[in-house]
Design an enzyme around this catalytic site. Structure first.
Site, short mmCIF file in Angstrom:
data_model
loop_
_atom_site.label_atom_id
_atom_site.label_comp_id
_atom_site.label_asym_id
_atom_site.label_seq_id
_atom_site.Cartn_x
_atom_site.Cartn_y
_atom_site.Cartn_z
N ASP A 280 47.49 50.64 51.19
CA ASP A 280 47.46 50.04 52.52
C ASP A 280 47.35 51.07 53.63
O ASP A 280 47.21 50.72 54.81
CB ASP A 280 48.64 49.08 52.74
CG ASP A 280 49.99 49.75 52.96
OD1 ASP A 280 50.05 50.92 53.36
OD2 ASP A 280 51.02 49.07 52.74
N HIS B 102 60.93 48.29 48.75
CA HIS B 102 59.71 49.10 48.87
C HIS B 102 59.62 49.73 50.25
O HIS B 102 58.76 50.59 50.47
CB HIS B 102 58.46 48.27 48.54
CG HIS B 102 58.02 47.31 49.60
ND1 HIS B 102 56.71 46.88 49.72
CD2 HIS B 102 58.70 46.67 50.58
CE1 HIS B 102 56.61 46.03 50.72
NE2 HIS B 102 57.79 45.89 51.25
N ASP C 4 49.72 55.03 49.09
CA ASP C 4 49.74 53.57 49.16
C ASP C 4 48.37 53.11 49.66
O ASP C 4 47.91 53.58 50.72
CB ASP C 4 50.83 53.12 50.14
CG ASP C 4 51.07 51.62 50.15
OD1 ASP C 4 50.09 50.86 50.00
OD2 ASP C 4 52.23 51.21 50.33
N HIS D 31 52.99 52.54 56.37
CA HIS D 31 54.41 52.34 56.66
C HIS D 31 55.19 53.59 56.27
O HIS D 31 54.80 54.32 55.35
CB HIS D 31 54.94 51.15 55.87
CG HIS D 31 54.08 49.92 55.97
ND1 HIS D 31 53.04 49.66 55.10
CD2 HIS D 31 54.09 48.91 56.87
CE1 HIS D 31 52.46 48.53 55.44
NE2 HIS D 31 53.07 48.05 56.52
N GLU E 85 50.54 49.72 45.21
CA GLU E 85 50.36 48.51 46.03
C GLU E 85 48.97 47.88 45.90
O GLU E 85 48.53 47.16 46.80
CB GLU E 85 50.71 48.78 47.50
CG GLU E 85 52.14 49.23 47.74
CD GLU E 85 53.18 48.13 47.70
OE1 GLU E 85 52.81 46.96 47.50
OE2 GLU E 85 54.39 48.44 47.89
N HIS F 286 55.83 50.23 46.14
CA HIS F 286 56.17 51.60 46.51
C HIS F 286 57.65 51.92 46.40
O HIS F 286 58.07 53.04 46.70
CB HIS F 286 55.67 51.91 47.93
CG HIS F 286 55.11 53.29 48.07
ND1 HIS F 286 54.37 53.70 49.16
CD2 HIS F 286 55.15 54.38 47.25
CE1 HIS F 286 54.01 54.96 49.01
NE2 HIS F 286 54.47 55.40 47.86
N ASP G 142 50.37 56.40 53.92
CA ASP G 142 50.84 55.02 53.97
C ASP G 142 50.69 54.50 55.39
O ASP G 142 50.74 55.27 56.36
CB ASP G 142 52.33 54.99 53.58
CG ASP G 142 52.82 53.66 53.04
OD1 ASP G 142 52.38 52.62 53.54
OD2 ASP G 142 53.67 53.67 52.13
N ASP H 94 58.38 53.66 55.05
CA ASP H 94 59.20 53.45 53.86
C ASP H 94 60.45 54.31 53.87
O ASP H 94 60.90 54.81 52.82
CB ASP H 94 58.39 53.73 52.58
CG ASP H 94 57.23 52.75 52.40
OD1 ASP H 94 57.22 51.71 53.08
OD2 ASP H 94 56.33 53.04 51.58
#
Length: 328
Positions: free
Chosen positions: A246, A150, A244, A135, A289, A110, A133, A137
């Site tokens: 995840d 990332h 993403d 996260h 990802e 990412h 996401d 980021d």
């Protein structure tokens, strides 16, 4: 046949491959783009009525050579190769967007988000990013606990304090592209302390998994779209979707480098894509990802989900309802 966006003149999806893992330490994510292509993503999009252009124009030989000797700058890992890859991605995205095409970046990690945000901003100065996401980021060079880039693409694209650094400052805009409603996050559940402070100080809109549990995914997406459209029910602001895998629960998309339990369900992830398509304002997408090196059955499942998310953003559901296709 209409395009999914009032801004996209051509019904052409430009698939930009970004086989890069230098933004984080785990190998395999650089294989994600080819895995998505081997799963016949181009054919799937063609069956939805899209023309497909495959863009492999980024100079990966040069970037990977740079990566082998890319020394840290302070805490930042692989800064030169990440910067070069991001700059070339921004240029590729800008080229396709100016041609009236829909750029779709196939990652890779990412860290590419800096390039995708900047490239689209050059063509659509009012573009807003919906960042899906686990996260945020949004660490800066000052706050990142790992130095892995990332975890920093949003802060670099927005030019937050501590992110206008070498070698990125040679091509990042100054002043930055920041605005109060430039980015909305959906699905967060693993946020560093430094990121929490940044999100609060910058008054950036976040819809965590708690909000999704509380309000439901339909209401959350509605609130996110209202926010980027200045609190109105209008849906005409250009949208960049950066997804993403995840963000999804590991039971849905297990083959990713930083899985976090308690994520989006299969339907919640797809609803986000479907609702963004329905706005008619999509101007670009990232799908990142996917790591095919992880256990093969898990990888196949994650690759299939990644293709499905892209199809949903490009109108799979609307065509299914209209009876034009029964593509699963």
């Amino acid at each position: 046949m209409t395009t999914p966006s009032r801004y996209v003149r051509s019904k052409t999806a430009a698939l930009i491959t970004f086989p890069f893992s230098g933004g984080q330490p785990r190998k395999g994510v650089e294989l994600g783009p080819e895995a998505l292509l081997r799963a016949e993503l181009p054919k799937q999009l063609e069956q939805l009525g899209w023309g497909v252009q495959l863009d492999r124009s980024i100079d990966w030989d040069s970037i990977n050579n740079l990566l082998t000797s890319d020394a840290d700058i302070n805490s930042l890992k692989n800064p030169r190769s990440v910067s070069k890859a991001s700059e070339e991605l921004a240029n590729a995205i800008e080229k396709h967007a100016r041609a009236g095409e829909l750029p779709i970046t196939l990652g890779g990690d990412h860290s590419l988000g800096t390039g995708s945000m900047i490239g689209l901003n050059r063509v659509y100065p009012d573009v807003a990013t919906i960042w899906v996401d686990a996260h945020a980021d949004i660490n800066t060079a000052k706050t990142t606990p790992s130095g892995n880039l990332h975890g920093c693409p949003v802060s670099f694209a927005l030019g937050l304090d501590g992110s206008y650094v070498e070698p990125f400052k040679s091509w990042l805009p100054n002043p930055p592209i920041a605005s109060p409603n430039r980015v909305v996050f959906i699905g967060l559940r693993d946020v560093d302390e430094g990121e929490r402070k940044i999100l609060k100080e910058q008054n950036i809109k976040v819809f965590s998994m708690h909000h999704i549990d509380k309000y439901g995914i339909g209401k959350v997406v509605e609130m996110a779209l209202d926010y980027i459209n200045n609190g109105t029910s209008r849906r005409d602001r250009p949208i960049h979707l950066s997804f993403d895998v995840d963000a999804l629960d590991p039971s849905v998309a297990p083959s990713t480098g930083t899985p976090v339990r308690g994520g989006l369900s299969f339907r919640e992830g797809h609803y986000i894509c479907e609702a963004i398509h329905e706005t008619g304002s999509v101007v670009g997408m990232d799908l990142v990802e996917v790591n095919p090196l992880l256990e093969s059955e898990a990888a196949a499942q994650t690759i299939a989900v990644g293709c499905s998310l892209i199809r949903s953003t490009l109108g799979k559901l609307s065509r299914l309802i209209s009876g034009e296709t029964l593509l699963d």
